[in-house]
Design a protein around this motif. Structure first.
Motif, PDB file in Angstrom:
ATOM      1  N   UNK A  24      -0.959  -3.732   4.518  1.00 52.26           N
ATOM      2  CA  UNK A  24       0.435  -3.778   4.099  1.00 52.26           C
ATOM      3  C   UNK A  24       1.134  -4.873   4.898  1.00 52.26           C
ATOM      4  N   UNK A  25       2.265  -5.390   4.423  1.00 51.37           N
ATOM      5  CA  UNK A  25       2.907  -6.536   5.059  1.00 51.37           C
ATOM      6  C   UNK A  25       3.184  -6.350   6.547  1.00 51.37           C
ATOM      7  N   UNK A  26       3.639  -5.157   6.953  1.00 46.90           N
ATOM      8  CA  UNK A  26       3.944  -4.946   8.371  1.00 46.90           C
ATOM      9  C   UNK A  26       2.685  -5.078   9.223  1.00 46.90           C
ATOM     10  N   UNK A  27       1.580  -4.503   8.739  1.00 49.72           N
ATOM     11  CA  UNK A  27       0.311  -4.584   9.466  1.00 49.72           C
ATOM     12  C   UNK A  27      -0.146  -6.033   9.580  1.00 49.72           C
ATOM     13  N   UNK A  28      -0.013  -6.785   8.503  1.00 44.86           N
ATOM     14  CA  UNK A  28      -0.437  -8.182   8.516  1.00 44.86           C
ATOM     15  C   UNK A  28       0.439  -9.001   9.455  1.00 44.86           C
ATOM     16  N   UNK A  29       1.735  -8.730   9.449  1.00 46.02           N
ATOM     17  CA  UNK A  29       2.654  -9.426  10.357  1.00 46.02           C
ATOM     18  C   UNK A  29       2.267  -9.186  11.807  1.00 46.02           C
ATOM     19  N   UNK A  30       1.958  -7.937  12.130  1.00 48.59           N
ATOM     20  CA  UNK A  30       1.558  -7.590  13.498  1.00 48.59           C
ATOM     21  C   UNK A  30       0.257  -8.298  13.874  1.00 48.59           C
ATOM     22  N   UNK A  31      -0.683  -8.361  12.935  1.00 47.43           N
ATOM     23  CA  UNK A  31      -1.961  -9.036  13.202  1.00 47.43           C
ATOM     24  C   UNK A  31      -1.747 -10.524  13.458  1.00 47.43           C
ATOM     25  N   UNK A  32      -0.870 -11.148  12.678  1.00 41.41           N
ATOM     26  CA  UNK A  32      -0.597 -12.572  12.872  1.00 41.41           C
ATOM     27  C   UNK A  32       0.021 -12.834  14.236  1.00 41.41           C
ATOM     28  N   UNK A  57       3.093 -11.788  -7.878  1.00 41.38           N
ATOM     29  CA  UNK A  57       3.537 -12.297  -9.183  1.00 41.38           C
ATOM     30  C   UNK A  57       2.554 -13.303  -9.745  1.00 41.38           C
ATOM     31  N   UNK A  58       1.934 -14.098  -8.861  1.00 44.51           N
ATOM     32  CA  UNK A  58       0.966 -15.108  -9.297  1.00 44.51           C
ATOM     33  C   UNK A  58      -0.408 -14.511  -9.605  1.00 44.51           C
ATOM     34  N   UNK A  59      -0.595 -13.237  -9.282  1.00 44.52           N
ATOM     35  CA  UNK A  59      -1.878 -12.585  -9.550  1.00 44.52           C
ATOM     36  C   UNK A  59      -2.909 -12.780  -8.458  1.00 44.52           C
ATOM     37  N   UNK A  60      -2.484 -13.264  -7.282  1.00 43.39           N
ATOM     38  CA  UNK A  60      -3.426 -13.513  -6.195  1.00 43.39           C
ATOM     39  C   UNK A  60      -3.680 -12.261  -5.358  1.00 43.39           C
ATOM     40  N   UNK A  61      -2.721 -11.342  -5.342  1.00 42.02           N
ATOM     41  CA  UNK A  61      -2.902 -10.075  -4.655  1.00 42.02           C
ATOM     42  C   UNK A  61      -2.400  -8.959  -5.577  1.00 42.02           C
ATOM     43  N   UNK A  62      -2.803  -7.733  -5.276  1.00 41.05           N
ATOM     44  CA  UNK A  62      -2.416  -6.614  -6.129  1.00 41.05           C
ATOM     45  C   UNK A  62      -2.172  -5.393  -5.248  1.00 41.05           C
ATOM     46  N   UNK A  63      -1.216  -4.571  -5.655  1.00 40.61           N
ATOM     47  CA  UNK A  63      -0.967  -3.327  -4.928  1.00 40.61           C
ATOM     48  C   UNK A  63      -2.179  -2.417  -5.059  1.00 40.61           C
ATOM     49  N   UNK A  64      -2.636  -1.892  -3.932  1.00 40.65           N
ATOM     50  CA  UNK A  64      -3.811  -1.013  -3.941  1.00 40.65           C
ATOM     51  C   UNK A  64      -3.422   0.450  -3.786  1.00 40.65           C
ATOM     52  N   UNK A  65      -2.518   0.727  -2.841  1.00 46.62           N
ATOM     53  CA  UNK A  65      -2.076   2.099  -2.619  1.00 46.62           C
ATOM     54  C   UNK A  65      -0.800   2.095  -1.786  1.00 46.62           C
ATOM     55  N   UNK A  66      -0.161   3.240  -1.718  1.00 49.24           N
ATOM     56  CA  UNK A  66       1.006   3.422  -0.865  1.00 49.24           C
ATOM     57  C   UNK A  66       0.659   4.472   0.180  1.00 49.24           C
ATOM     58  N   UNK A  67       0.905   4.152   1.450  1.00 46.43           N
ATOM     59  CA  UNK A  67       0.527   5.050   2.542  1.00 46.43           C
ATOM     60  C   UNK A  67       1.753   5.384   3.380  1.00 46.43           C
ATOM     61  N   UNK A  68       1.680   6.521   4.046  1.00 47.62           N
ATOM     62  CA  UNK A  68       2.733   6.925   4.978  1.00 47.62           C
ATOM     63  C   UNK A  68       2.068   7.499   6.230  1.00 47.62           C
ATOM     64  N   UNK A  69       2.542   7.072   7.401  1.00 48.31           N
ATOM     65  CA  UNK A  69       2.029   7.592   8.658  1.00 48.31           C
ATOM     66  C   UNK A  69       3.161   8.301   9.389  1.00 48.31           C
ATOM     67  N   UNK A  70       3.040   9.590   9.559  1.00 48.11           N
ATOM     68  CA  UNK A  70       4.056  10.363  10.264  1.00 48.11           C
ATOM     69  C   UNK A  70       5.412  10.265   9.595  1.00 48.11           C
ATOM     70  N   UNK A  71       6.427   9.974  10.406  1.00 49.17           N
ATOM     71  CA  UNK A  71       7.794   9.866   9.906  1.00 49.17           C
ATOM     72  C   UNK A  71       8.147   8.455   9.449  1.00 49.17           C
ATOM     73  N   UNK A  73       8.332   5.054   7.131  1.00 49.20           N
ATOM     74  CA  UNK A  73       8.515   4.900   5.683  1.00 49.20           C
ATOM     75  C   UNK A  73       7.197   4.563   4.987  1.00 49.20           C
ATOM     76  N   UNK A  74       7.164   4.786   3.699  1.00 50.44           N
ATOM     77  CA  UNK A  74       5.979   4.437   2.925  1.00 50.44           C
ATOM     78  C   UNK A  74       5.746   2.930   2.960  1.00 50.44           C
ATOM     79  N   UNK A  75       4.491   2.540   2.998  1.00 50.03           N
ATOM     80  CA  UNK A  75       4.138   1.118   3.015  1.00 50.03           C
ATOM     81  C   UNK A  75       3.118   0.859   1.908  1.00 50.03           C
TER      82      UNK A  75
END
Length: 200
Positions: A24-32, A57-71, A73-75
């Motif tokens: 998810x974007x937050x995880x990728x941001x942290x990794x970078x 939008x360009x079709x290069x990535x696709x939503x796979x799932x939505x996850x939530x950890x504890x309290x 927000x969903x990612x």
């Protein structure tokens, strides 16, 4: 890169990270940030989410799932598509093989530098050389410390390139100062005085 559906280099970074595993974007941001990519690729929280939207939008990535950890927000977790992998490979090959014309600030300054008095230019170049030396020492220490910690030098190749550019910059500035001191100074000073006098 004008012909690409997503031309922001941050998009290439996202494709590269997602080629390892869905994130998810937050995880990728942290990794970078953990990997020090902010030294090479400019990004913020907002720009990263916008690039995710553009890539989807360009079709290069696709939503796979939505996850939530504890309290928290969903990612939304995104995965790389086959089209996205082809885009990543093609984009990387282009960047590696084809030199691009860029507009560094120092080059712009050099194109206009005759407007300054040569004695002042020598002072400014001397200051630049000192700052370059500090940056060179910083990167050398970063490389040495990281390799000593067990990281393979391959994963520091962008720092090696950055250091090579600083080495070249330092050598150029040193040579430029010598040219002003030993040869160009008087002619340059006369040109500068003439410019200050203006039209007669």
């Amino acid at each position: 890169m004008a012909g690409r559906a997503v031309g922001n280099l941050l998009g290439l970074a996202v494709l590269s990270y997602l080629s390892q595993r869905p994130m998810h974007p937050y995880e990728l941001s942290r990794a970078m940030r953990d990997h020090g990519d902010a030294r090479s690729i400019k990004f913020s929280h907002g720009s990263l989410y916008m690039v995710f939207q553009q890539l989807a939008k360009a079709g290069f990535i696709v939503e796979q799932e939505t996850v939530r950890q504890g309290q928290r927000p969903e990612r939304t977790v995104y995965a790389l598509t086959d089209q996205g992998r082809l885009e990543m490979d093609d984009w990387l090959r282009e960047l590696v093989a084809e030199p691009a014309h860029e507009y560094p600030r120092f080059v712009a300054a050099l194109a206009l530098i005759a407007a300054l008095d040569p004695s002042e230019v020598v002072e400014l170049l001397t200051e630049r050389r000192q700052r370059l030396a500090a940056q060179q020492a910083e990167i050398r220490k970063l490389i040495d410390d990281t390799v000593a910690a067990g990281i393979h030098p391959l994963f520091l190749v962008e720092e090696e390139y950055r250091l090579a550019l600083l080495d070249a910059d330092h050598a150029f500035v040193t040579r430029f100062i010598e040219q002003i001191d030993n040869d160009w100074g008087p002619m340059w000073a006369a040109f500068h005085r003439q410019g200050e006098a203006g039209p007669s």
